[in-house]
Design an enzyme around this catalytic site. Structure first.
Site, mmCIF file in Angstrom:
data_model
loop_
_atom_site.group_PDB
_atom_site.id
_atom_site.type_symbol
_atom_site.label_atom_id
_atom_site.label_comp_id
_atom_site.label_asym_id
_atom_site.label_seq_id
_atom_site.Cartn_x
_atom_site.Cartn_y
_atom_site.Cartn_z
ATOM 1 N N GLU A 89 50.911 46.812 3.688
ATOM 2 C CA GLU A 89 50.953 48.176 3.155
ATOM 3 C C GLU A 89 52.248 48.867 3.558
ATOM 4 O O GLU A 89 52.759 48.622 4.655
ATOM 5 C CB GLU A 89 49.750 48.974 3.672
ATOM 6 C CG GLU A 89 48.417 48.417 3.213
ATOM 7 C CD GLU A 89 47.236 49.270 3.664
ATOM 8 O OE1 GLU A 89 47.460 50.336 4.274
ATOM 9 O OE2 GLU A 89 46.089 48.888 3.398
ATOM 10 N N HIS A 119 44.789 52.968 -0.173
ATOM 11 C CA HIS A 119 44.409 53.330 1.194
ATOM 12 C C HIS A 119 44.277 54.844 1.368
ATOM 13 O O HIS A 119 44.968 55.467 2.179
ATOM 14 C CB HIS A 119 45.400 52.774 2.216
ATOM 15 C CG HIS A 119 44.780 52.610 3.585
ATOM 16 N ND1 HIS A 119 45.284 51.755 4.531
ATOM 17 C CD2 HIS A 119 43.693 53.192 4.158
ATOM 18 C CE1 HIS A 119 44.542 51.812 5.631
ATOM 19 N NE2 HIS A 119 43.558 52.692 5.419
ATOM 20 N N ARG A 153 39.650 47.433 6.632
ATOM 21 C CA ARG A 153 40.950 46.813 6.832
ATOM 22 C C ARG A 153 40.967 45.476 6.093
ATOM 23 O O ARG A 153 40.002 44.704 6.171
ATOM 24 C CB ARG A 153 41.237 46.571 8.324
ATOM 25 C CG ARG A 153 41.393 47.832 9.166
ATOM 26 C CD ARG A 153 42.615 48.643 8.773
ATOM 27 N NE ARG A 153 42.827 49.784 9.640
ATOM 28 C CZ ARG A 153 42.268 50.986 9.490
ATOM 29 N NH1 ARG A 153 41.414 51.166 8.487
ATOM 30 N NH2 ARG A 153 42.540 51.964 10.321
#
Length: 325
Positions: free
Chosen positions: A265, A285, A236
């Protein structure tokens, strides 16, 4: 029940084998991403069960208060994007399996893919070849170098095993309990956090994001890294102090980074410094985004829905709702 699934970007969920677990319900799947409260409130007006894909959409009080039919939010992993207190006030159960089974091998594999890509400059070499040129620079080997694993959980342990297979020296830093497990597994534990950051040639983050771990990697930590070192983050972005990674890369310590996660994001700003630096490899991601990992994730998410339907909710993170009933 009316079930809504948000942010299924590639319209994949309905093709999974585990999708049959919720057959017979009224299911709506959205393939785009919206975050505006008015738009979400309209989409979710009749929703009784909401399925979230990781942290793609924030579910805050302003939205929850406009969803009187919502009874269950089912997802997997951590939940910083959900206002759990607001859910509790509204009587909404939040079920979230915390990787109780096995690790996300997909994330550990991507960690290794990013490590190889950055150390051997694979994206840059590909760009050079496509531009009609040959070799553009010399890379670095991994064997004999020190791989630092920050956070020795299931994914961190798997990534450490991959490093060992490549002939790397494994160095661990984590909580006291995790350090003890690492030592029991035969890995070296750093003398201190400062020693850890100073010694690593490749340093990979494998921590869950909690209030206690937010910003746990500071600018001072990064400044201790070697100018030849690589920082890898498939966990993260908020684990790193805001702005610290970009500043550190600009200062030359560490000299390289490979990241799959971002502070905001989806990150679509093509002018973002991480996307414009030659010493950074970026992916959007995708650590957990494989068909195999999706089967595991959604199998658990749908199991939570089935349990709720049967009147015995599982993996409930706000049990006060159940007590209230």
């Amino acid at each position: 029940m009316n079930i809504t699934i948000l942010d299924d970007y590639f319209d994949t969920v309905h093709t999974l084998g585990c999708y049959s677990e919720i057959a017979g319900h009224s299911i709506t799947i959205w393939n785009d991403h919206v975050q505006e409260v008015d738009a979400l409130a309209e989409r979710l007006a009749d929703t009784e069960v909401l399925v979230l894909i990781r942290e793609r959409t924030a579910i805050r009080a302003a939205l929850i208060e406009r969803l009187p039919k919502l009874k269950l939010i089912s997802q997997r992993s951590v939940y910083p994007h959900i206002d759990v207190e607001a859910c509790t006030r509204a009587g909404v159960i939040v079920s979230a399996n915390q990787h109780a089974g096995f690790p996300s091998y997909a994330t550990a594999e991507l960690t290794w893919g990013l490590t190889l890509a950055a150390m051997r400059k694979i994206p840059q070499q590909m760009a050079s070849l496509k531009a009609g040129k040959w070799q553009m620079e010399i890379g670095r080997s991994l064997r004999g170098r020190t791989l630092g694993i920050f956070g020795y959980g299931r994914i961190g342990g798997t990534a450490a095993g991959y490093g060992k297979a490549f002939g790397m020296n494994i160095l661990i830093w984590a909580s006291a309990a995790s350090r003890a497990r690492a030592e029991a597994d035969g890995y070296e534990v750093a003398a201190s956090k400062q020693d850890f950051f100073a010694r690593c040639d490749v340093l990979s983050l494998h921590l869950r994001l909690y209030p206690a771990t937010t910003g746990i990697v500071t600018a001072a930590d990064l400044a201790r890294m070697k100018p030849t070192a690589l920082l890898v983050n498939t966990s993260r972005a908020p684990l790193i102090e805001p702005g610290a990674l970009v500043a550190a890369l600009q200062a030359g310590r560490p000299g390289l980074a490979a990241v799959d996660v971002y502070e905001n994001e989806p990150m679509l700003d093509t002018d973002h410094p991480l996307l414009t630096m030659d010493n950074v490899v970026c992916t959007p991601h995708i650590g957990y985004v494989t068909r195999e990992d999706y089967e595991v994730q959604f199998g658990e998410i749908f199991e939570q829905i089935v349990a709720y339907e049967a009147g015995a909710p599982i993996n409930v993170i706000n049990p006060e709702v159940l007590e209230g009933r």
